[in-house]
Design a protein around this motif. Structure first.
Motif, PDB file in Angstrom:
ATOM      1  N   LYS A 135      96.345 -58.831 -16.577  1.00  0.00           N
ATOM      2  CA  LYS A 135      97.285 -59.868 -17.020  1.00  0.00           C
ATOM      3  C   LYS A 135      98.215 -59.294 -18.098  1.00  0.00           C
ATOM      4  O   LYS A 135      99.425 -59.480 -18.060  1.00  0.00           O
ATOM      5  CB  LYS A 135      96.478 -61.047 -17.588  1.00  0.00           C
ATOM      6  N   THR A 136      97.608 -58.574 -19.036  1.00  0.00           N
ATOM      7  CA  THR A 136      98.417 -57.922 -20.083  1.00  0.00           C
ATOM      8  C   THR A 136      99.328 -56.874 -19.462  1.00  0.00           C
ATOM      9  O   THR A 136     100.521 -56.812 -19.788  1.00  0.00           O
ATOM     10  CB  THR A 136      97.494 -57.272 -21.141  1.00  0.00           C
ATOM     11  N   LEU A 137      98.756 -56.068 -18.552  1.00  0.00           N
ATOM     12  CA  LEU A 137      99.560 -55.022 -17.906  1.00  0.00           C
ATOM     13  C   LEU A 137     100.793 -55.630 -17.230  1.00  0.00           C
ATOM     14  O   LEU A 137     101.907 -55.109 -17.360  1.00  0.00           O
ATOM     15  CB  LEU A 137      98.688 -54.261 -16.887  1.00  0.00           C
ATOM     16  N   ASP A 138     100.603 -56.749 -16.540  1.00  0.00           N
ATOM     17  CA  ASP A 138     101.723 -57.424 -15.873  1.00  0.00           C
ATOM     18  C   ASP A 138     102.788 -57.845 -16.887  1.00  0.00           C
ATOM     19  O   ASP A 138     103.986 -57.746 -16.625  1.00  0.00           O
ATOM     20  CB  ASP A 138     101.236 -58.658 -15.106  1.00  0.00           C
ATOM     21  N   GLU A 139     102.343 -58.321 -18.042  1.00  0.00           N
ATOM     22  CA  GLU A 139     103.296 -58.756 -19.073  1.00  0.00           C
ATOM     23  C   GLU A 139     104.055 -57.571 -19.682  1.00  0.00           C
ATOM     24  O   GLU A 139     105.215 -57.701 -20.057  1.00  0.00           O
ATOM     25  CB  GLU A 139     102.565 -59.564 -20.155  1.00  0.00           C
ATOM     26  N   GLU A 140     103.373 -56.427 -19.775  1.00  0.00           N
ATOM     27  CA  GLU A 140     104.059 -55.224 -20.286  1.00  0.00           C
ATOM     28  C   GLU A 140     105.145 -54.786 -19.291  1.00  0.00           C
ATOM     29  O   GLU A 140     106.249 -54.425 -19.680  1.00  0.00           O
ATOM     30  CB  GLU A 140     103.077 -54.065 -20.521  1.00  0.00           C
ATOM     31  N   TYR A 141     104.810 -54.836 -18.004  1.00  0.00           N
ATOM     32  CA  TYR A 141     105.805 -54.498 -16.970  1.00  0.00           C
ATOM     33  C   TYR A 141     106.999 -55.442 -17.057  1.00  0.00           C
ATOM     34  O   TYR A 141     108.151 -55.031 -16.941  1.00  0.00           O
ATOM     35  CB  TYR A 141     105.183 -54.608 -15.565  1.00  0.00           C
ATOM     36  N   LYS A 142     106.704 -56.710 -17.241  1.00  0.00           N
ATOM     37  CA  LYS A 142     107.770 -57.719 -17.298  1.00  0.00           C
ATOM     38  C   LYS A 142     108.669 -57.477 -18.522  1.00  0.00           C
ATOM     39  O   LYS A 142     109.893 -57.568 -18.428  1.00  0.00           O
ATOM     40  CB  LYS A 142     107.155 -59.129 -17.347  1.00  0.00           C
ATOM     41  N   ALA A 143     108.049 -57.171 -19.656  1.00  0.00           N
ATOM     42  CA  ALA A 143     108.829 -56.908 -20.877  1.00  0.00           C
ATOM     43  C   ALA A 143     109.736 -55.692 -20.666  1.00  0.00           C
ATOM     44  O   ALA A 143     110.906 -55.688 -21.069  1.00  0.00           O
ATOM     45  CB  ALA A 143     107.894 -56.678 -22.055  1.00  0.00           C
ATOM     46  N   ASP A 144     109.198 -54.670 -20.016  1.00  0.00           N
ATOM     47  CA  ASP A 144     109.993 -53.471 -19.754  1.00  0.00           C
ATOM     48  C   ASP A 144     111.188 -53.804 -18.869  1.00  0.00           C
ATOM     49  O   ASP A 144     112.307 -53.356 -19.114  1.00  0.00           O
ATOM     50  CB  ASP A 144     109.116 -52.402 -19.087  1.00  0.00           C
ATOM     51  N   LYS A 145     110.952 -54.628 -17.849  1.00  0.00           N
ATOM     52  CA  LYS A 145     112.032 -54.986 -16.917  1.00  0.00           C
ATOM     53  C   LYS A 145     113.102 -55.809 -17.628  1.00  0.00           C
ATOM     54  O   LYS A 145     114.295 -55.608 -17.413  1.00  0.00           O
ATOM     55  CB  LYS A 145     111.467 -55.752 -15.723  1.00  0.00           C
ATOM     56  N   THR A 146     112.682 -56.736 -18.474  1.00  0.00           N
ATOM     57  CA  THR A 146     113.638 -57.566 -19.218  1.00  0.00           C
ATOM     58  C   THR A 146     114.535 -56.685 -20.095  1.00  0.00           C
ATOM     59  O   THR A 146     115.750 -56.884 -20.152  1.00  0.00           O
ATOM     60  CB  THR A 146     112.880 -58.585 -20.104  1.00  0.00           C
ATOM     61  N   LEU A 147     113.919 -55.712 -20.761  1.00  0.00           N
ATOM     62  CA  LEU A 147     114.697 -54.789 -21.603  1.00  0.00           C
ATOM     63  C   LEU A 147     115.657 -53.969 -20.746  1.00  0.00           C
ATOM     64  O   LEU A 147     116.822 -53.762 -21.109  1.00  0.00           O
ATOM     65  CB  LEU A 147     113.744 -53.845 -22.350  1.00  0.00           C
ATOM     66  N   ASN A 148     115.164 -53.514 -19.612  1.00  0.00           N
ATOM     67  CA  ASN A 148     115.986 -52.724 -18.704  1.00  0.00           C
ATOM     68  C   ASN A 148     117.201 -53.521 -18.222  1.00  0.00           C
ATOM     69  O   ASN A 148     118.329 -53.020 -18.233  1.00  0.00           O
ATOM     70  CB  ASN A 148     115.124 -52.307 -17.506  1.00  0.00           C
ATOM     71  N   ASP A 149     116.954 -54.766 -17.841  1.00  0.00           N
ATOM     72  CA  ASP A 149     118.045 -55.617 -17.348  1.00  0.00           C
ATOM     73  C   ASP A 149     119.097 -55.831 -18.434  1.00  0.00           C
ATOM     74  O   ASP A 149     120.295 -55.774 -18.169  1.00  0.00           O
ATOM     75  CB  ASP A 149     117.500 -56.982 -16.898  1.00  0.00           C
ATOM     76  N   LEU A 150     118.629 -56.051 -19.641  1.00  0.00           N
ATOM     77  CA  LEU A 150     119.538 -56.287 -20.763  1.00  0.00           C
ATOM     78  C   LEU A 150     120.418 -55.054 -21.009  1.00  0.00           C
ATOM     79  O   LEU A 150     121.623 -55.178 -21.261  1.00  0.00           O
ATOM     80  CB  LEU A 150     118.699 -56.604 -22.002  1.00  0.00           C
ATOM     81  N   ALA A 151     119.827 -53.891 -20.919  1.00  0.00           N
ATOM     82  CA  ALA A 151     120.585 -52.639 -21.106  1.00  0.00           C
ATOM     83  C   ALA A 151     121.606 -52.475 -19.989  1.00  0.00           C
ATOM     84  O   ALA A 151     122.782 -52.177 -20.242  1.00  0.00           O
ATOM     85  CB  ALA A 151     119.623 -51.451 -21.129  1.00  0.00           C
ATOM     86  N   GLU A 152     121.166 -52.693 -18.760  1.00  0.00           N
ATOM     87  CA  GLU A 152     122.055 -52.454 -17.614  1.00  0.00           C
ATOM     88  C   GLU A 152     123.176 -53.474 -17.514  1.00  0.00           C
ATOM     89  O   GLU A 152     124.301 -53.136 -17.192  1.00  0.00           O
ATOM     90  CB  GLU A 152     121.235 -52.455 -16.316  1.00  0.00           C
ATOM     91  N   GLN A 153     122.831 -54.732 -17.783  1.00  0.00           N
ATOM     92  CA  GLN A 153     123.839 -55.784 -17.612  1.00  0.00           C
ATOM     93  C   GLN A 153     124.962 -55.674 -18.646  1.00  0.00           C
ATOM     94  O   GLN A 153     126.100 -55.977 -18.372  1.00  0.00           O
ATOM     95  CB  GLN A 153     123.195 -57.167 -17.754  1.00  0.00           C
ATOM     96  N   ARG A 154     124.612 -55.272 -19.855  1.00  0.00           N
ATOM     97  CA  ARG A 154     125.586 -55.468 -20.913  1.00  0.00           C
ATOM     98  C   ARG A 154     125.544 -54.454 -22.046  1.00  0.00           C
ATOM     99  O   ARG A 154     126.542 -53.870 -22.410  1.00  0.00           O
ATOM    100  CB  ARG A 154     125.349 -56.869 -21.519  1.00  0.00           C
ATOM    101  N   LEU A 155     124.362 -54.263 -22.610  1.00  0.00           N
ATOM    102  CA  LEU A 155     124.315 -53.622 -23.928  1.00  0.00           C
ATOM    103  C   LEU A 155     124.653 -52.120 -23.910  1.00  0.00           C
ATOM    104  O   LEU A 155     125.221 -51.622 -24.878  1.00  0.00           O
ATOM    105  CB  LEU A 155     122.965 -53.890 -24.605  1.00  0.00           C
ATOM    106  N   ASN A 156     124.356 -51.430 -22.818  1.00  0.00           N
ATOM    107  CA  ASN A 156     124.752 -50.013 -22.767  1.00  0.00           C
ATOM    108  C   ASN A 156     126.264 -49.898 -22.698  1.00  0.00           C
ATOM    109  O   ASN A 156     126.859 -49.060 -23.364  1.00  0.00           O
ATOM    110  CB  ASN A 156     124.115 -49.328 -21.550  1.00  0.00           C
ATOM    111  N   ALA A 157     126.895 -50.758 -21.893  1.00  0.00           N
ATOM    112  CA  ALA A 157     128.344 -50.706 -21.732  1.00  0.00           C
ATOM    113  C   ALA A 157     129.040 -51.004 -23.065  1.00  0.00           C
ATOM    114  O   ALA A 157     130.041 -50.345 -23.416  1.00  0.00           O
ATOM    115  CB  ALA A 157     128.790 -51.708 -20.671  1.00  0.00           C
ATOM    116  N   LYS A 158     128.509 -51.957 -23.802  1.00  0.00           N
ATOM    117  CA  LYS A 158     129.101 -52.299 -25.100  1.00  0.00           C
ATOM    118  C   LYS A 158     129.005 -51.136 -26.081  1.00  0.00           C
ATOM    119  O   LYS A 158     129.865 -50.958 -26.937  1.00  0.00           O
ATOM    120  CB  LYS A 158     128.422 -53.545 -25.692  1.00  0.00           C
ATOM    121  N   ALA A 159     127.939 -50.358 -25.953  1.00  0.00           N
ATOM    122  CA  ALA A 159     127.733 -49.230 -26.886  1.00  0.00           C
ATOM    123  C   ALA A 159     128.648 -48.050 -26.585  1.00  0.00           C
ATOM    124  O   ALA A 159     128.792 -47.135 -27.389  1.00  0.00           O
ATOM    125  CB  ALA A 159     126.259 -48.807 -26.847  1.00  0.00           C
ATOM    126  N   LYS A 160     129.270 -48.068 -25.395  1.00  0.00           N
ATOM    127  CA  LYS A 160     130.161 -46.959 -24.988  1.00  0.00           C
ATOM    128  C   LYS A 160     131.339 -46.830 -25.942  1.00  0.00           C
ATOM    129  O   LYS A 160     131.766 -45.753 -26.300  1.00  0.00           O
ATOM    130  CB  LYS A 160     130.672 -47.204 -23.573  1.00  0.00           C
TER     131      LYS A 160
END
Ligand SMILES: [Fe+2]
Ligand SMILES: [Fe+2]
Length: 160
Positions: A135-160
């Protein structure tokens, strides 16, 4: 350590220390993040992290072992690296993007730790404990994906 059971106990203590250190570090990260969504991700994962810590306490109680007494040096290093980065970031967008990079390192570290712990628990016949760790492992995967999505959708581009 002389057998898999003892190795498993060692892994649990290591994870417990990692979660404990994270419980202290995540509020600071939430405070420093310069993006509302990223702040929220850290705040939400703090609540999950407290739950992860509690789950290990419950597991250790069941196994009749003390979860404390070990320091996860890897997590200590990851947190120190994050603190150093926060001192060095001179732009808000770069800070957000870099915080995601650091946070994902943390999540990947936890994913590998819990992945191992789940396998050991199954091997040792601790079925209910394996489920709890999964259950914890699943939540860690989910947290990683949420961070990844945030980077890809917006925050990396803004940092350019
Ligand atoms: Fe966790
Ligand atoms: Fe985590």
């Amino acid at each position: 350590m002389k057998n898999l059971e003892e190795l498993f106990e060692h892994q649990l203590k290591d994870l417990y220390s990692a979660e404990d250190q994270l419980t202290a570090a995540l509020p600071k990260m939430a405070k420093k993040a310069k993006d509302a969504k990223l702040k929220k991700v850290f705040e939400d994962h703090l609540e999950e992290t407290k739950e992860h810590k509690k789950r290990i306490e419950e597991i250790c109680k069941e196994l009749d072992i003390d979860p404390s007494g070990e320091t996860c040096k890897a997590m200590k290093g990851l947190i120190k690296e994050t603190e150093d980065f926060l001192d060095e970031a001179k732009d808000d967008d770069v800070l957000n993007a870099g915080m995601i990079a650091e946070a994902q390192r943390v999540e990947h570290y936890e994913i590998s730790g819990y992945g191992t712990a789940v396998r050991y628990a199954k091997e040792l016949g601790h079925t209910a404990i394996a489920k709890k760790l999964q259950k914890t492992l699943d939540e860690e995967y989910k947290a990683d994906k949420t961070l990844n999505d945030l980077a890809e959708q917006r925050l990396n581009a803004k940092a350019k």
